[in-house]
Design a protein around this motif. Structure first.
Motif, PDB file in Angstrom:
ATOM      1  N   ALA A 124       7.251   6.236  10.503  1.00 39.71           N
ATOM      2  CA  ALA A 124       6.880   5.453  11.536  1.00 39.71           C
ATOM      3  C   ALA A 124       7.449   3.898  11.187  1.00 39.71           C
ATOM      4  CB  ALA A 124       5.540   5.503  11.896  1.00 39.71           C
ATOM      5  N   PHE A 125       7.509   3.544   9.856  1.00 39.27           N
ATOM      6  CA  PHE A 125       7.661   2.207   9.503  1.00 39.27           C
ATOM      7  C   PHE A 125       8.651   2.383   8.195  1.00 39.27           C
ATOM      8  CE2 PHE A 125       3.389   2.232  11.281  1.00 39.27           C
ATOM      9  CZ  PHE A 125       3.519   1.418  12.377  1.00 39.27           C
ATOM     10  N   ASN A 126       9.494   1.084   8.222  1.00 37.33           N
ATOM     11  CA  ASN A 126      10.203   1.011   6.922  1.00 37.33           C
ATOM     12  C   ASN A 126       9.589   0.192   6.156  1.00 37.33           C
ATOM     13  OD1 ASN A 126      12.385   1.315   9.272  1.00 37.33           O
ATOM     14  ND2 ASN A 126      13.300   2.034   7.448  1.00 37.33           N
ATOM     15  N   ILE A 127       9.531   0.470   4.824  1.00 37.37           N
ATOM     16  CA  ILE A 127       8.813  -0.178   3.832  1.00 37.37           C
ATOM     17  C   ILE A 127       9.531  -1.275   3.341  1.00 37.37           C
ATOM     18  CG2 ILE A 127       7.439  -0.261   1.593  1.00 37.37           C
ATOM     19  CD1 ILE A 127       6.979   2.971   2.013  1.00 37.37           C
ATOM     20  N   MET A 128       9.122  -2.544   3.338  1.00 33.56           N
ATOM     21  CA  MET A 128       9.936  -3.786   2.917  1.00 33.56           C
ATOM     22  C   MET A 128       9.320  -4.302   1.549  1.00 33.56           C
ATOM     23  SD  MET A 128      11.696  -4.247   5.641  1.00 33.56           S
ATOM     24  CE  MET A 128      12.505  -5.808   5.377  1.00 33.56           C
ATOM     25  N   SER A 129      10.197  -5.082   0.990  1.00 32.01           N
ATOM     26  CA  SER A 129       9.703  -5.741  -0.338  1.00 32.01           C
ATOM     27  C   SER A 129      10.365  -6.911  -0.389  1.00 32.01           C
ATOM     28  CB  SER A 129       9.870  -4.843  -1.441  1.00 32.01           C
ATOM     29  OG  SER A 129      11.303  -4.733  -1.600  1.00 32.01           O
ATOM     30  N   HIS A 130      10.278  -7.783  -1.442  1.00 38.17           N
ATOM     31  CA  HIS A 130      11.144  -8.968  -1.672  1.00 38.17           C
ATOM     32  C   HIS A 130      12.408  -8.863  -2.138  1.00 38.17           C
ATOM     33  CE1 HIS A 130       9.852  -7.859  -5.656  1.00 38.17           C
ATOM     34  NE2 HIS A 130      10.754  -8.575  -6.008  1.00 38.17           N
ATOM     35  N   GLN A 131      12.961  -7.726  -2.263  1.00 41.98           N
ATOM     36  CA  GLN A 131      14.324  -7.138  -2.603  1.00 41.98           C
ATOM     37  C   GLN A 131      14.936  -6.425  -1.501  1.00 41.98           C
ATOM     38  OE1 GLN A 131      13.985  -5.129  -6.245  1.00 41.98           O
ATOM     39  NE2 GLN A 131      13.597  -6.972  -7.443  1.00 41.98           N
TER      40      GLN A 131
END
Length: 1006
Positions: free
Chosen positions: A838-845
């Motif tokens: 359901a969601f894309n996992i985001m990070s600082h990269q």
């Protein structure tokens, strides 16, 4: 019927020789540490709350009520010419201060304070602010402020400076959103030894100031005379409140009086208040009342609201807490709720959840089988009738039923009901019923056996349905749920416990001849039980052995020792009013009768000593526990010295001053944490986890022969942490002998200490976006507080972790998800998604976000209001829940994002194109037509104008001629016709030439 007396201590016959020998034996067997404490004179701290103007005065104490800061410090700061102060600033002061001193034995406090001051003693004060219930309004944080008290001489006159009365003072800080404060006072290590002590300093929102500046209760009138009949021969009653969140406690049960006991210091002091209620009694055929009484039966205190039940009537009163509600939402009088209902009992909910507190009212009469479920949010009270569709009796398909008790599990939105069934064909039986508030599903969890099981000498018995039973009927009276250990108890003339609400364990140590009246839980592993005959029992949660504290042989030994020490809180004639836990210690509120004088006192129940006295013949050791390794950082404190900010530092609270593991620790950042614990004795270590699915514990044992110790290495590892959970880590040594199980409980909370929050790093986000996109276009109307981002640029968000206590911040390196709707608003090239995709996992990269704003999205087809491209404000929800393994904390952030340059939809763009083209073509066509027809129109206009002029001239000529003819003098009438004709012809010729000359000189029409 209740017995005539309810003593909290045993009968007081003459001291027998045997009891004296027991007392002497207890003293002889006490460890050397107790003897060392006897050599040191026992000193205790005393803390009094006073107003700023009362600093230096003796015999003064005030209530924590007026929270407005003082404006009288400008005159003080104006004198500090050389100090780095701004004379244009307005300085405000603390309205309240803490006055601190101590006393030792029989020596006067004034002399002790002078002695301590001269020997270098300085009190260190740690103020802990309790987080509020409503975390939607206030951020969850655990703030602690540590201050060093400053000495100050009394204002009273004295002959010599060195012998003047003095005390130590610190300001009492106030924090928005907090109404419960704990004040811990300890020594700086110099001077005499004074034991650490904790004080409850809470805000009392049920007071108001009169015109003469005196304080009066808003809930009623204070009674200053404690009549003995209020307490003697009166059964004890439970003290119900929201755990760790209630600033003012309330206790009813005073016979035939609409009075209650109120306290804002956990019964260090208290008030007897007669309530201002109407005391109506409405009896009817659907609400039968056998008799009327003014007694307040049920009393429950929440964070800002008090609830009471008198007969079948329920009232509530909301206090005035400006720091909590940010406005004056206090009640002017007691509010009667559920006016048309017949209420037979109020059931408390000890733990808050979902930003609210809860209370339940059980009905009888026409509403039998329903529960009125009350929700308290920011002092606003609302009730809902549950079950919503039909009653419990109808849902269970029984003719008659009655709800005896209700328990609400806030985390699961689940309501557990203890229901008594009445079937004409069978006997009465009891069931535990579950009601889901989300799905409205009603289900039977467990049917209580009809008779008490026969344990046959065992300490506990798992109830599987195949066990044999005694002839004693099981009569359940209530339930209790511990949200930290997930333990459910059903109590009556028995005690059952369960971890899953379906499989129960029968604790056989409790006698079936007795009946439990109420349970008292510390929510840290200890539980006390009070029976109908005022017996007190003790149970260590997670174990199966129960111990009788009163009356018992251990209690008799304890009483004899107190008599030897001439204690003033133990008398032969006493009555227990209530029993409650404060932190991890068990306390009694006892009414003492001594020399025909009554006194209500709060005294400690030494559970460990009582158990030790009962097992004098058994092999029993005092455990010496020491935290071997360095503990993780648990709390952040701001240090103040002499009321001035000295600096900030991180302090560890892994163990207390005596080397024993502390009462609480927090697991730090990272997937696992390791602790080491040293034990000096033949003991074992037990670890109890509230939810084994969230956390894993590994214990390794190592024997240190040269130190005569055992080293336990405990490793805690989080697996699949679902969010805001808790795990109780317990350093519990158990004796191999059949003696009592003595243990120390150290809760390990998951996640770590609150006080951090997630924030949008707008500065670095702008810098990085400008670097990646090679440009940056702000909005036409620049807002420094909210910069804009262009729609066609890739958006790279960054976040910060901010420490609300120290003010430090750093880049958040964990994983997050941005909540959105079906990828219609934005997309990303990242391929990592959540389990449900359901969601894309985001990070600082991450590769950034590309804006879409497709059809059916909120930003689709934005209507421009100016000639510039449309703009849109996004309310973005960012969370690391379930995706970030770098921390146990669940962070959530909601912020606004300003995007400009949004494209138009195809339909709207085509419509605007068609309208614009039509307008342009129309204008061009009109221009061409105008250019072609202009000469023709000019010629036609000139011709028309000439014709109009001729018509006008003709009319003017005839008008002029007729006017001249009529004006001829009659004297010329005799002129001959000949001469007249000649003259007429001349005039006619002249008139014919005159118009032509006039036309040439001045046109009539232009």
């Amino acid at each position: 019927r209740c017995p005539a007396m309810y003593p909290a201590g045993p009968a007081w016959p003459k001291l027998r020789v045997l009891r004296a020998l027991w007392a002497l034996l207890a003293v002889l067997l006490a460890p050397w540490r107790l003897w060392a404490k006897e050599d040191i004179q026992e000193c205790i701290w005393h803390v009094v709350l006073i107003k700023f103007e009362a600093v230096g005065e003796e015999g003064r104490s005030d209530r924590f009520f007026d929270l407005e800061p003082l404006e009288s410090l400008d005159s003080v700061f104006s004198l500090l010419v050389d100090a780095p102060t701004d004379q244009n600033e307005k300085y405000l002061g603390f309205p309240y201060y803490l006055k601190i001193n101590y006393s030792c034995g029989g020596e006067s406090s004034e002399a002790q304070v002078r002695k301590g001051h001269l020997t270098g003693l300085k009190p260190l004060v740690l103020v802990t602010f309790q987080s509020p219930v409503n975390f939607h309004r206030w951020k969850i944080e655990q703030l602690q402020i540590q201050m060093e008290a400053a000495p100050f001489r009394s204002k009273e006159r004295c002959n010599a400076e060195e012998v003047c009365t003095m005390s130590w003072y610190t300001p009492m800080p106030i924090k928005n959103g907090s109404v419960v404060m704990y004040v811990d006072v300890r020594s700086n290590g110099l001077g005499p030894f004074v034991q650490n002590k904790r004080f409850h300093v809470n805000i009392n929102g049920f007071l108001q100031k009169q015109q003469d500046n005196t304080l009066q209760f808003t809930v009623g009138n204070e009674i200053f005379n404690l009549i003995p009949r209020y307490f003697i021969n009166v059964p004890s009653r439970p003290l119900w409140h929201t755990v760790n969140q209630t600033p003012v406690l309330i206790l009813g049960g005073i016979p035939d009086e609409k009075s209650v006991l109120l306290t804002d210091t956990s019964f260090t002091d208290f008030f007897l208040v007669e309530l201002n209620i109407d005391s109506c009694w409405v009896g009817s055929f659907y609400c039968p009342q056998a008799s009327f009484t003014a007694t307040i039966y049920d009393a429950i205190a929440t964070e800002s609201t008090l609830f009471i039940r008198q007969n079948q009537l329920v009232y509530y009163f909301t206090g005035t807490y400006v720091t909590l509600h940010e406005s004056n939402q206090g009640s002017g009088s007691w509010v009667r709720v559920l006016a048309n209902e017949c209420i037979k009992k109020l059931c408390p909910v000890h733990a808050h959840g979902n930003g609210s507190e809860y209370i339940m009212a059980l009905t009888t009469g026409k509403r039998e089988g329903y529960v009125h479920f009350g929700t308290i949010t920011d002092g606003r009270v609302s009730f809902e009738l549950l079950p919503r569709q039909r009653s419990v009796c109808e849902g269970l398909q029984v003719v008659n039923c009655s709800i005896i008790w209700a328990v609400f599990i806030a985390g699961d939105y689940n309501l557990l009901l203890l229901v008594q069934m009445e079937d004409p064909t069978t006997r009465k039986y009891f069931q535990v019923v579950s009601y889901d508030l989300v799905s409205n599903y009603l289900a039977i969890l467990y049917t209580i056996p009809e008779f008490i099981p026969d344990a046959r000498g065992l300490e506990f018995l798992m109830l599987l349905g195949t066990e044999s039973h005694t002839t004693f009927l099981m009569v359940p009276k209530g339930m209790f749920y511990n949200q930290y250990s997930n333990l459910l108890y059903i109590w009556g003339n028995f005690l059952l416990q369960s971890y899953n609400y379906e499989n129960f364990i029968y604790l056989a140590d409790f006698p079936k001849e007795q009946s439990i009246k109420y349970l008292v839980n510390s929510f840290r592993g200890d539980m006390a039980i009070v029976t109908e005959t005022e017996e007190i029992w003790y149970l260590l949660e997670g174990s199966y052995r129960m111990y009788k504290l009163f009356p018992s042989r251990g209690w008799e030994v304890h009483i004899n020792l107190q008599v030897m020490h001439q204690s003033s809180v133990y008398t032969p004639n006493e009555t227990m009013v209530t029993l409650f836990y404060e932190d991890t210690k068990l306390y009694q509120l006892v009414y003492l009768m001594k020399n025909q004088q009554g006194q209500l006192v709060k005294r400690h129940v030494p559970v460990e000593q009582l158990l030790m006295y009962q097992q004098l013949s058994n092999h029993y050791f005092f455990k010496r526990l020491r935290a071997v390794g360095a503990s993780g950082r648990a709390s952040r404190r701001k240090r103040y010295r002499s009321c001035e900010l000295e600096g900030e530092e991180e302090l560890a609270r892994g163990h207390d001053g005596e080397g024993v593991p502390g009462r609480r620790s927090h697991m730090g950042k990272g997937p696992e944490e390791e602790r080491r614990l040293g034990l000096k004795s033949t003991v074992d270590l037990g670890v109890v986890l509230a939810d084994p699915g969230c956390i894993e514990a590994v214990v390794k044992q190592k024997f240190l022969i040269n130190r005569n110790s055992v080293l336990f290495r405990v490793r805690l590892r989080g697996e699949g942490v679902p969010g805001w959970g808790r795990s109780d880590r317990r350093w519990a040594p158990f004796e191999p002998s059949p003696g009592p199980q003595a243990g120390l409980l150290t809760p390990s909370f998951l996640p770590p200490t609150p006080g951090y929050r997630l924030a949008f790093d707008i500065t670095y986000t702008l810098q990085y976006n400008r670097l990646q996109n090679k440009h940056y276009f702000d909005c036409v109307r620049v807002d420094p507080e909210m910069p804009c981002f262009l729609f066609r640029d890739v958006f790279y968000p960054f976040f910060l972790i901010q420490d609300l206590v120290t003010g430090d911040s750093g880049s958040f390196q964990g994983y997050t998800v941005l909540h959105r709707t079906h990828s219609l608003i934005w997309t990303t090239k990242n391929t990592t998604t959540t389990k449900d995709s359901a969601f894309n996992i985001m990070s600082h990269q991450s590769l950034g976000i590309e804006w879409l704003c497709l059809e059916n999205s909120p930003c689709y087809d934005a209507v421009p209001h100016t000639i510039f491209a449309p703009e849109f404000f996004f309310k973005v929800l960012v969370s690391n829940r379930g995706v970030d393994k770098s921390t146990y904390c669940d962070y959530q952030l909601i912020f606004l994002l300003h995007i400009h340059g949004l494209p138009l939809s195809a339909k709207r763009a085509f419509f605007i194109l068609m309208v614009s083209s039509s307008v342009f073509i129309g204008l061009v066509t009109l221009y061409i037509i105008f250019c072609l027809l202009l000469p023709v129109m000019v010629k036609a206009w000139n011709s028309l104008r000439w014709k109009i002029n001729n018509i006008i001239m003709s009319e003017s000529y005839y008008t002029y001629t007729s006017r001249n003819c009529s004006g001829t003098s009659e004297t010329r009438s005799t002129v001959s016709s000949r001469a007249g004709s000649s003259d007429s012809s001349k005039v006619a010729e002249a008139n014919q030439r005159a118009p032509e000359q006039t036309w040439k000189k001045k046109p009539l029409v232009t």
